[in-house]
Structure formats: structure tokens, C-alpha cells
Design an enzyme around this catalytic site. Structure first.
Site, PDB file in Angstrom:
ATOM      1  N   GLY A 465       0.667  -1.167   0.023  1.00  0.00           N
ATOM      2  CA  GLY A 465      -0.180   0.010  -0.051  1.00  0.00           C
ATOM      3  C   GLY A 465       0.779   1.279   0.055  1.00  0.00           C
ATOM      4  N   THR A 466       2.238   1.004  -0.380  1.00  0.00           N
ATOM      5  CA  THR A 466       3.002   2.171  -0.192  1.00  0.00           C
ATOM      6  C   THR A 466       3.271   2.997  -1.331  1.00  0.00           C
ATOM      7  OG1 THR A 466       4.818   0.778  -0.703  1.00  0.00           O
ATOM      8  CG2 THR A 466       4.634   1.110   1.749  1.00  0.00           C
ATOM      9  N   GLY A 507      12.653  -0.911   1.207  1.00  0.00           N
ATOM     10  CA  GLY A 507      12.323  -1.185   0.003  1.00  0.00           C
ATOM     11  C   GLY A 507      12.835  -0.409  -1.317  1.00  0.00           C
ATOM     12  N   ARG A 583      16.869  11.185  -1.608  1.00  0.00           N
ATOM     13  CA  ARG A 583      16.164  11.409  -2.839  1.00  0.00           C
ATOM     14  C   ARG A 583      14.680  11.235  -2.683  1.00  0.00           C
ATOM     15  NH1 ARG A 583      17.759   9.693  -8.820  1.00  0.00           N
ATOM     16  NH2 ARG A 583      16.935  11.472  -9.975  1.00  0.00           N
ATOM     17  N   ASN A 586       9.126   9.876  -5.440  1.00  0.00           N
ATOM     18  CA  ASN A 586       7.590  10.594  -6.081  1.00  0.00           C
ATOM     19  C   ASN A 586       7.059  11.389  -4.825  1.00  0.00           C
ATOM     20  OD1 ASN A 586       4.625  10.524  -6.362  1.00  0.00           O
ATOM     21  ND2 ASN A 586       4.868   8.457  -7.599  1.00  0.00           N
ATOM     22  N   THR A 589       3.580  10.075  -3.663  1.00  0.00           N
ATOM     23  CA  THR A 589       3.167   8.842  -2.608  1.00  0.00           C
ATOM     24  C   THR A 589       4.383   9.163  -1.458  1.00  0.00           C
ATOM     25  OG1 THR A 589       4.991   7.692  -4.059  1.00  0.00           O
ATOM     26  CG2 THR A 589       2.866   7.105  -4.544  1.00  0.00           C
ATOM     27  N   GLU A 660       8.855   4.405   7.602  1.00  0.00           N
ATOM     28  CA  GLU A 660       8.838   4.475   9.433  1.00  0.00           C
ATOM     29  C   GLU A 660       8.957   5.726   9.988  1.00  0.00           C
ATOM     30  OE1 GLU A 660      10.062   0.173  10.581  1.00  0.00           O
ATOM     31  OE2 GLU A 660      10.692   0.784   8.833  1.00  0.00           O
TER      32      GLU A 660
HETATM   33 MO1  MOS Z   1       8.368  -3.236   9.310  1.00  0.00          MO
HETATM   34  S1  MOS Z   1       8.010  -2.643  11.288  1.00  0.00           S
HETATM   35  O1  MOS Z   1       9.462  -2.119   8.906  1.00  0.00           O
HETATM   36  O2  MOS Z   1       8.147  -4.958   8.972  1.00  0.00           O
END
Ligand code: MOS
Length: 694
Positions: A465-466, A507, A583, A586, A589, A660
Site C-alpha cells: 500500500g506504499t 524497499g 532523494r 515520487n 506517494t 517509518e
Molecule cells: Mo516493518 S515494522 O518495517 O516490517
């Protein structure tokens, strides 16, 4: 250039029209439905299970208990070892399951299973002075539990100003929009061929690889014999990072019902038991500063509960090791083993928890000294990482604090608490720093393929969902030198190149890194006019000296609150985040990630708390009526800005992690604003009205 463009999500239309299938919604032939049988006691043994009434129900296909469940092979993760004995380790533990032709029949039949227990004394009461307290060897991030620099006692002896306080945070549960769900199908036939598909899982996860690697050995399968499908995932916050017991339970049932797909969707209540939680914390902080506010000594001691059967230690007292300069520092982590479900990562595990305490303590010290809390932070800005001695790859905390203060209107803050009023409302401003580290990264791969005249970027991770599906297309397009609309992104399936999970805010920079390398290899092999079927895969690559830099994202959070003198209600009128997080691939998002984190931080500040009844060992407010999260009315004005940054030590995209950091320090900023509004200092989350009226 695609990177830097505020492109809308390529999955946006499917998401809002409900046509992007979540785990439970995949269409399978002749589905069956599983409902778990759970333990009613917190510790003990099962003496007898009478399933006859359940078996006799129409539509019931299977009642599975320890008596008939498949044996599990490699039992590496105790959380996933189910139905192998009569032992009960916590209340609500899966001790069986009913599978039926309809979900209603399964649920009803499960309620008819009669279990006779042999209870043993249990302990589910967390206290920091618990006699069972022990030191873990390492905390979740892999760092040692304890650290010592210099001589803290000698430092405190020289201090002109000191602070010595205890801060607490409660148990919290993740509660993503999509509850955990899985569909398991055990294929007929017994082929032992390593690539022969034996089990298919439609799953909600942060990455298929972790599922096949962990579930495979348990079930006696090679990871390559498990097919995991998770094209769309409705949020996670860490709870879907590694597989939980419902997946194993459903796969075991599917093995017994070979050829029939078994569907399992946990209820919201069940998600307060078996899908992880953020453990509570008790944190003792001591600060010592000289006459101008420079820290001469700091101590941070964190105590937290852990499940007796599976250790988990948040890295709560690790941020203080690198945030501010001090010659003398001691940090410790201690755990209290309890008869509870296993805790696990929840958005910024440790950084969230520890920075609440540290950033509140700093505000307290600033108030005691009569100096501005931003000035106190600036006085303690280190020129190198105080823990490792390495230079920072990039560190713009000072600019986040000072630029953020300007944009937020910090100069309107009155140093004297309680000066700004509007009728019954007391108005105040607060600030806190934020950070998020670059985690140790396993090698991660990506592939580029040319299919039907289009470029396809492929790797195993899930978009939870990111916006990963979109931004990886942007990175891929630039790396290939093509337009964004010539690129497709395929994630969320085993069989694709091995990739890191969507976790640890890793990610964008790890997957992005491998996409950049794969694109370079693709162009070297196939040129810029490739033929159909052309492909290349590659692993990410970092600058040779990347380990000689301390790598973190930084930020500053600012809050304006209104506190009712009559009811003790806190309204967060404004929340503002200023980030230096590498950087920004987007802006659209990214802003959603930042303000999503801040919204979750606001919820943690004002509402979130799982209340455990130690007499029984369960969460008493285990639903969204009793467990409150921030909703629209809670967040009238929430904004995020950032400083442009490019950090090659995170990888060639220059990006850092942003999933996070938005939650880190937000409760401290809000608590500090409450102090500025009212003169009342709150040291325990959440800041509920009763605490303000006390
Ligand atoms: Mo997570 S709390 O970055 O899986």
C-alpha cells in the site's frame, strides 16, 4: 525523467474500485473455509478434546487438532509450531481448526468443540521490577543489548543540570486495513521434484520470499515447491513481515484436504492474538548537561515484556547511541518473559518507542534550564556518529529543526507554559527529532524483461500500500532510458527474482538499487532496441566504502495542540514533519508515507493501547470499538515537507527509507506541546483525558 514526478499510483483505480484482489478475494475452485479453535486458558495442557458435536454438523469436512494434525519438520520458529503437542503457551493460541463448506458452518462447528484443560499457573503481568528480568543477547536490529561509553557516573557528577525520569508505552497492535488472510491449496500428487509445485498460498505478506523460506521447511517442502501469490496487500505496519500461525494452520488443513482450497480470514479480534504486537515499555532515562546545555552523561534503560516461547526485543535504547553527542553513555535492554503471544516489529520498532522517551526527556531538561528545546538539541549535534566514530553519509537534522521551525511558526511559541488560551482551550507547541537507520541489507535482486513490446520490472516483494508498484516503475524507466508508460512492474509472486521484504524502510533503496543494476545489465546485453523475450537480472551494489559511513534518515516533528481545561481532551490542531530522507522518488506517494506515519504517531499519542488483563492473559479491548486509532476528525491539518538530498551510501537512487520515520518522535512532539499548553508533563502513552485531569 520519471523520478521526482508526482505520478499517481498505477494501482489506484483498481484499489478504489475494489478490483485489486486481496488475499481472501482470489477466486479458487470449490473453496472450503477454516475457523480456528483457540485455547481458553493462558498456560497448561489439553486433557481432552471432544469434537463429536462439531463433526456431526452438516458441511463440516475436517476437525483438526493435535491428534490428527500433520507433523511439522524443521521447527525453527516456535511461534509457528502448532498442534504438535498438548501444551498451551498463551490464551487464544490455535489448538485446532474446523474446515467446512461455508464460513458460517466452520465458525459454528468450532464453537461446539469441547476442550478439557489442565491449567498451569500463568504470568501475564508486565512490571519492570519483575524477578524474571533478563538481558537478551541482542535486540531486534542485531545490535548488542547493552552499551557503555566513557564513565556515566563521573559525567553526572560534573553535570550542572540533571533529569531522572521514567517513561512508559503500552502494548499496541498493528491493525492494517486488510486483516490477515490466506488461501492454501495443497496440490494432488506426491512428486518430490524440487521445482514441482506442491502448495499454493494466496497470502497477505510483505514479501513472498519470507513465506516460502519459513513455511517450506516446517511442512517438509523446499521453498521452491511453494507458490506464494500476493499482488495486492492492504497494509501491514510490520505484522505481515513474516508468516504467522494462521498460515501454517491453514496449510496443514489443506494438506489433509488435498485438492481442496482452504480459505482463512482472521477476525479483527483474532488479530489481537496471533499476528504480532508492539510490546509495552518501561524506560528509565537520566540526562546530565553542563551550564550551556551540552550533555555530559546519558543513561537509557529499557525494560519490555517478551513471550516466553519466542524472544523479541525492540531496539528501544539504541537511537540515543547516535542521536546526540555525549562523552558518557550507558544503555541497557531487559526483557520480562510472560505467557503471552509473540511480539514483533511494528512500524519503527524501538525507534518509535525509545524516541518517545528520549525526546520527552530533552524537552523536560530544556524547560528546567529555561532554554529553547530546539537550541538544546542544536547544542548537542555531533560531527560524527558518536557510537561508531564514522562520518554520517548525510545528516541534516539541524536543517530539519531550524527550517521546520521557520515553516511551522515556532517563534509564536511562548516559553512559559499555559500562556496561550482560547476560552477553555489551552494552546501549546512542541517539537521532537526523528531518525530512521539504514538497516543491514541482505542481497536483493531484480529482473528486467522485454515482453509484448514493453519493459517489465520484476522482483518478489509485495506492495503493501506504499506505492512501490509505481515508484519502482519510475526508477526502472529512468534506468532503462524509457518513458514511464513503457514499463510494467510485477511484484508479489514467488518465482520472481529474490528480494527483501517491504520492511525496515528498505524497499525503495534496496529494490531500486537492484533495478538500476539490472537495467544497466539489460542495456549492456540487449541495447536500447531489445528483442521480444530479452531479459537480465542483477543484485544491488553499494559504494565500496559504504560501511565507513553512518547511514540514517532524519526529521523533525512539530505539533500544535489544544487541550480542554474542562474535559482534558487533546486536539492536535496542526502536525508538521520536516524531513531529510534522501532523494524523493515520487512526491505524491512519499507525502502519503510521511503523513501516514505521522497520523499513526498521532494515534499512538492520543489513543492506541492494548489493555491486557493479567488474570486471563488476553487483550480486553480487542476490536476497533475498544482499540482506538486516529481517524479523520483527529487530524485537521497535517503536513510534510522535505529538504532535497541525495545519499549514494544508501544506493544509486540516492533515496533513503521513508516508511517509518514519520511515526518517530510524533508522540513526544505532541506531549511536549501538551506541556507547553498546560504545564502538565505526561510520561506515559497514550495521552488520554483522565491523565490530564488527574
Ligand atoms: Mo516493518 S515494522 O518495517 O516490517
Amino acid at each position: 525523467m520519471s523520478v521526482g514526478q508526482p505520478l499517481t499510483r498505477i494501482d489506484g483505480v483498481r484499489k478504489v474500485t475494489g478490483t485489486a484482489p486481496y488475499a481472501y478475494e482470489h477466486s479458487v475452485d470449490r473453496p472450503t473455509y477454516l475457523y480456528p479453535i483457540v485455547s481458553a486458558i493462558a498456560r497448561g495442557r489439553i486433557r481432552r478434546i471432544d469434537a463429536s458435536a462439531a463433526q456431526a454438523q452438516p458441511g463440516v469436512l475436517l476437525v483438526m487438532t493435535h491428534a490428527n494434525a500433520p507433523r511439522l519438520w524443521l521447527r525453527t520458529d516456535p511461534e509457528l509450531v502448532l498442534l504438535q503437542s498438548t501444551d498451551i503457551r498463551f490464551k487464544g493460541e490455535f489448538i485446532g481448526a474446523v474446515v467446512a463448506e461455508t464460513p458460517e458452518a466452520a465458525r459454528h462447528a468450532a464453537s461446539l468443540v469441547a476442550v478439557e484443560y489442565e491449567p498451569l499457573p500463568h504470568d501475564a503481568g508486565f512490571r519492570a521490577d519483575h524477578p524474571g528480568l533478563y538481558a537478551p543477547r541482542k535486540v531486534n536490529s542485531g545490535k548488542p543489548a547493552d552499551s557503555l561509553r566513557g564513565d556515566p557516573e563521573a559525567g553526572f557528577a560534573q553535570a550542572r543540570f540533571t533529569l531522572d525520569q521514567v517513561y512508559t508505552t503500552p502494548f499496541e497492535h498493528h491493525n492494517p486495513l486488510e486483516p490477515h488472510a490466506v488461501i492454501a491449496l495443497w496440490h494432488a500428487g506426491r512428486s518430490l521434484w524440487p521445482t514441482r509445485k506442491r502448495l499454493t498460498l494466496y497470502d497477505a505478506n510483505q514479501g513472498p520470499l519470507a513465506v516460502s523460506l519459513i513455511v517450506g521447511p516446517l511442512l517438509g517442502l523446499l521453498p521452491s515447491q511453494i507458490e506464494v501469490i500476493s499482488p495486492f496487500v492492504g497494509g501491514s505496519f510490520g505484522s505481515k513481515a513474516i508468516p504467522h500461525p494462521h498460515i501454517v494452520l491453514t496449510a496443514m488443513a489443506a494438506k489433509l484436504l488435498r485438492g481442496r482450497a482452504v480459505k482463512c480470514a482472521l477476525t479483527r479480534q483474532q488479530m489481537f492474538v496471533g499476528t504480532g504486537h508492539r510490546p509495552a515499555s518501561h524506560q528509565h532515562i537520566r540526562l546530565g548537561a553542563d551550564a550551556v546545555g551540552r550533555f555530559v552523561a546519558i543513561e537509557h534503560h529499557a525494560v519490555a515484556p517478551t513471550a516466553r516461547h519466542k524472544e523479541f526485543a525492540e531496539q528501544t535504547a539504541t537511537p540515543v547511541r547516535m542521536m546526540y553527542a555525549t562523552p558518557n553513555l550507558r544503555t541497557t535492554h531487559r526483557l520480562v518473559p510472560l505467557d503471552l503471544p509473540a511480539g514483533m516489529f511494528m512500524r519503527a520498532p524501538g525507534e518509535f518507542t525509545g524516541m518517545f522517551a528520549l525526546e520527552t526527556a530533552i524537552d523536560e531538561l530544556a524547560a528546567q534550564m529555561g532554554i529553547d528545546p530546539i537550541a538544546l538539541r542544536l547544542a548537542n549535534e555531533p560531527d560524527r556518529d558518536p557510537e561508531t566514530g564514522h562520518p554520517f553519509s548525510t545528516r541534516q537534522l539541524v536543517r530539519c529543526l531550524t527550517e521546520g521551525a521557520r515553516l511551522f511558526g515556532w517563534d509564536r511559541r511562548s516559553a512559559q507554559p499555559g500562556e496561550h488560551r482560547d476560552g477553555e482551550w489551552r494552546i501549546g507547541l512542541g517539537v521532537a527529532s526523528a531518525l530512521y537507520p539504514n538497516q543491514h541489507v541482505l542481497n536483493t535482486r531484480a529482473g528486467i524483461r522485454y515482453v509484448d513490446g514493453r519493459y517489465r520490472v520484476e522482483l518478489q516483494a509485495s506492495d503493501i500500500g506504499t506505492g512501490a508498484l509505481t515508484i519502482l516503475g519510475q526508477i526502472g524507466a529512468d534506468a532503462l532510458g524509457v518513458r514511464f508508460d513503457q514499463v510494467d512492474v510485477v511484484l508479489g509472486r514467488s518465482g520472481l527474482p529474490w528480494a527483501m521484504i517491504a520492511g525496515g524502510s528498505m524497499g525503495t533503496y534496496t529494490w531500486g538499487n537492484s533495478i538500476v543494476q539490472a537495467a544497466a545489465r539489460f542495456r549492456a546485453k540487449h541495447g536500447d532496441a531489445p528483442r521480444e523475450g530479452a531479459r537480465a537480472t542483477a543484485a544491488g551494489r553499494l559504494p565500496k566504502d559504504f560501511k565507513s559511513r553512518s547511514r540514517h534518515a532524519f526529521g523533525a516533528h512539530f505539533a500544535q495542540v489544544r487541550v480542554s481545561a474542562v474535559t482534558g481532551e487533546v486536539h492536535v490542531a496542526r502536525l508538521f514533519g520536516m524531513y531529510a530522507a534522501g532523494r524523493i522518488i515520487n512526491p505524491l506517494t512519499a507525502r502519503s508515507q510521511f503523513i501516514g506515519g505521522m497520523t499513526m504517531g498521532l494515534g499512538a499519542a492520543l489513543h492506541e493501547e492494548s489493555v491486557i488483563d493479567p488474570r486471563f492473559g488476553h487483550v480486553v479491548n480487542a476490536d476497533l470499538a475498544g482499540y482506538h486509532i486516529a481517524s479523520h476528525a483527529d487530524v485537521p491539518d497535517i503536513q510534510a515537507e522535505w529538504i532535497d538530498e541525495f545519499d549514494p551510501y544508501f544506493g544509486p537512487t540516492g533515496a533513503k527509507g521513508i516508511g517509518e520515520i514519520g511515526i518517530v518522535g510524533v508522540p513526544a512532539a505532541i506531549g511536549n506541546a501538551i506541556f507547553n499548553a498546560t504545564g502538565k508533563r505526561l510520561r506515559g502513552l497514550p495521552f488520554t483525558p483522565d491523565k490530564l485531569l488527574e
